[in-house]
Design a protein around this motif. Structure first.
Motif, mmCIF file in Angstrom:
data_model
loop_
_atom_site.group_PDB
_atom_site.id
_atom_site.type_symbol
_atom_site.label_atom_id
_atom_site.label_comp_id
_atom_site.label_asym_id
_atom_site.label_seq_id
_atom_site.Cartn_x
_atom_site.Cartn_y
_atom_site.Cartn_z
ATOM 1 N N ALA A 130 0.866 -1.182 0.000
ATOM 2 C CA ALA A 130 0.000 0.000 0.000
ATOM 3 C C ALA A 130 0.898 1.225 0.000
ATOM 4 N N TRP A 131 0.572 2.212 -0.834
ATOM 5 C CA TRP A 131 1.439 3.385 -0.937
ATOM 6 C C TRP A 131 0.618 4.672 -0.997
ATOM 7 N N THR A 132 1.259 5.749 -0.580
ATOM 8 C CA THR A 132 0.655 7.081 -0.676
ATOM 9 C C THR A 132 1.721 8.073 -1.110
ATOM 10 N N MET A 133 1.364 8.892 -2.099
ATOM 11 C CA MET A 133 2.216 9.994 -2.539
ATOM 12 C C MET A 133 1.777 11.261 -1.808
ATOM 13 N N TYR A 134 2.745 11.994 -1.269
ATOM 14 C CA TYR A 134 2.465 13.235 -0.548
ATOM 15 C C TYR A 134 3.130 14.416 -1.242
ATOM 16 N N ARG A 135 2.476 15.583 -1.154
ATOM 17 C CA ARG A 135 3.042 16.845 -1.628
ATOM 18 C C ARG A 135 3.482 17.665 -0.418
ATOM 19 N N ALA A 136 4.652 18.274 -0.513
ATOM 20 C CA ALA A 136 5.122 19.144 0.562
ATOM 21 C C ALA A 136 4.330 20.446 0.533
ATOM 22 N N THR A 137 3.811 20.848 1.704
ATOM 23 C CA THR A 137 3.044 22.094 1.798
ATOM 24 C C THR A 137 3.708 23.098 2.725
ATOM 25 N N GLY A 138 4.844 22.752 3.229
ATOM 26 C CA GLY A 138 5.572 23.621 4.140
ATOM 27 C C GLY A 138 6.653 22.811 4.811
ATOM 28 N N GLU A 139 7.352 23.407 5.747
ATOM 29 C CA GLU A 139 8.420 22.696 6.434
ATOM 30 C C GLU A 139 7.834 21.567 7.277
ATOM 31 N N ASP A 140 8.208 20.336 6.940
ATOM 32 C CA ASP A 140 7.707 19.144 7.622
ATOM 33 C C ASP A 140 6.186 19.041 7.575
ATOM 34 N N ASP A 169 5.664 14.486 -11.139
ATOM 35 C CA ASP A 169 5.476 15.432 -12.241
ATOM 36 C C ASP A 169 6.113 16.769 -11.877
ATOM 37 N N VAL A 170 5.986 17.735 -12.768
ATOM 38 C CA VAL A 170 6.646 19.030 -12.558
ATOM 39 C C VAL A 170 6.133 19.740 -11.305
ATOM 40 N N PRO A 171 4.801 19.830 -11.085
ATOM 41 C CA PRO A 171 4.327 20.501 -9.863
ATOM 42 C C PRO A 171 4.840 19.834 -8.586
ATOM 43 N N LEU A 172 4.843 18.496 -8.563
ATOM 44 C CA LEU A 172 5.339 17.800 -7.374
ATOM 45 C C LEU A 172 6.833 18.023 -7.197
ATOM 46 N N ALA A 173 7.553 18.037 -8.317
ATOM 47 C CA ALA A 173 8.992 18.272 -8.230
ATOM 48 C C ALA A 173 9.286 19.665 -7.685
ATOM 49 N N ARG A 174 8.446 20.621 -8.020
ATOM 50 C CA ARG A 174 8.655 21.985 -7.533
ATOM 51 C C ARG A 174 8.355 22.101 -6.044
ATOM 52 N N THR A 196 10.260 5.082 2.966
ATOM 53 C CA THR A 196 9.835 6.370 2.423
ATOM 54 C C THR A 196 10.913 6.890 1.484
ATOM 55 N N ALA A 197 10.503 7.225 0.264
ATOM 56 C CA ALA A 197 11.395 7.876 -0.695
ATOM 57 C C ALA A 197 10.908 9.306 -0.877
ATOM 58 N N ALA A 198 11.806 10.273 -0.783
ATOM 59 C CA ALA A 198 11.408 11.683 -0.839
ATOM 60 C C ALA A 198 12.203 12.435 -1.893
ATOM 61 N N TYR A 199 11.547 13.438 -2.498
ATOM 62 C CA TYR A 199 12.178 14.294 -3.504
ATOM 63 C C TYR A 199 12.026 15.742 -3.057
ATOM 64 N N ASP A 200 13.158 16.440 -2.909
ATOM 65 C CA ASP A 200 13.092 17.813 -2.408
ATOM 66 C C ASP A 200 13.299 18.854 -3.498
ATOM 67 N N GLY A 201 13.271 18.416 -4.747
ATOM 68 C CA GLY A 201 13.467 19.342 -5.856
ATOM 69 C C GLY A 201 14.842 19.243 -6.465
ATOM 70 N N ASP A 202 15.769 18.641 -5.744
ATOM 71 C CA ASP A 202 17.129 18.503 -6.258
ATOM 72 C C ASP A 202 17.538 17.049 -6.411
ATOM 73 N N THR A 203 17.117 16.208 -5.434
ATOM 74 C CA THR A 203 17.548 14.810 -5.449
ATOM 75 C C THR A 203 16.564 13.962 -4.677
ATOM 76 N N ILE A 204 16.655 12.667 -4.838
ATOM 77 C CA ILE A 204 15.796 11.733 -4.117
ATOM 78 C C ILE A 204 16.489 11.326 -2.825
ATOM 79 N N HIS A 205 15.754 11.394 -1.727
ATOM 80 C CA HIS A 205 16.269 10.972 -0.426
ATOM 81 C C HIS A 205 15.480 9.762 0.039
ATOM 82 N N GLU A 206 16.159 8.843 0.695
ATOM 83 C CA GLU A 206 15.510 7.618 1.151
ATOM 84 C C GLU A 206 15.728 7.446 2.640
#
Length: 207
Positions: A130-140, A169-174, A196-206
């Motif tokens: 089971a997976w969920t994709m999240y969008r960053a909306t602020g710090e943490d 996609d582009v909006p999520l990457a931004r 959890t795999a995360a993308y901060d706009g520059d690189t993927i963090h795990e």
């Protein structure tokens, strides 16, 4: 009273099963052990020690013929029941270890089986991710944008990386994004995700 939480890793679950089986072994064999002097090794101890030194099929066959008669019926019965219990649990133990990131070679070495056996178990027993994709909306701060389930034979880390790579996609990457993966039925709290795999706009963090 101890507040220690149980070890829910694959190795921890297997260790719990083995400890329970050997605890039962101790109870069933207590009367048998009283028949022997404290300094005398039991048939089980001798068998374990010599088996570790027997590295060929011929040596192990000779060992069984020589040491077998020294085992009591109670000892032999508990050993067989323990082996059957562990054997029956191997598929679930193997799958759980794979979810947690163990390679087939590592699992095979730990259990004393072949890598091809491990691969066969994994092919025949895919796990529900089971997976969920999240969008960053602020710090943490995160908001879910998409969820799903799939059958997998790879690790939770591989599943998370795959989904992030396919759906970023582009909006999520931004904004920044992350994908949390659980075993089906465990999903909900990101802190409890298997990976959890995360993308901060520059690189993927795990993590």
């Amino acid at each position: 009273m101890s507040n220690e939480q149980p070890d829910e890793t694959p190795a921890g679950r297997l260790r719990t099963q083995l400890l329970a089986a050997f605890d039962q072994f101790e109870k069933e064999c207590e009367a048998e052990r009283r028949q022997y002097a404290a300094a005398e090794s039991s048939g089980l101890a001798r068998l374990a020690e010599e088996y570790a030194r027997a590295t060929t099929a011929t040596a192990r066959a000779a060992l069984a013929e020589r040491v077998g008669p020294s085992l009591s019926l109670a000892e032999a019965g508990v050993i067989r029941r323990t082996a059957k219990a562990v054997e029956g649990a191997l598929p679930s133990v193997i799958v759980a270890a794979r979810v947690d990131g163990w390679t087939a070679a590592e699992i095979a070495a730990e259990l004393g089986v072949t890598a091809s056996y491990v691969h066969r178990i994994l092919r025949n027993n895919p796990w529900d991710a089971a997976w969920t994709m999240y969008r960053a909306t602020g710090e943490d701060a995160w908001e879910p944008v998409e969820s799903g389930t799939l059958c997998a034979t790879e690790s939770a880390a591989s599943v998370a990386d795959q989904i992030l790579g396919e759906r970023l996609d582009v909006p999520l990457a931004r904004s920044g994004a992350r994908v949390c993966v659980w075993r089906s039925g465990e999903e909900g709290d990101p802190d409890d995700a298997r990976f959890t795999a995360a993308y901060d706009g520059d690189t993927i963090h795990e993590h």
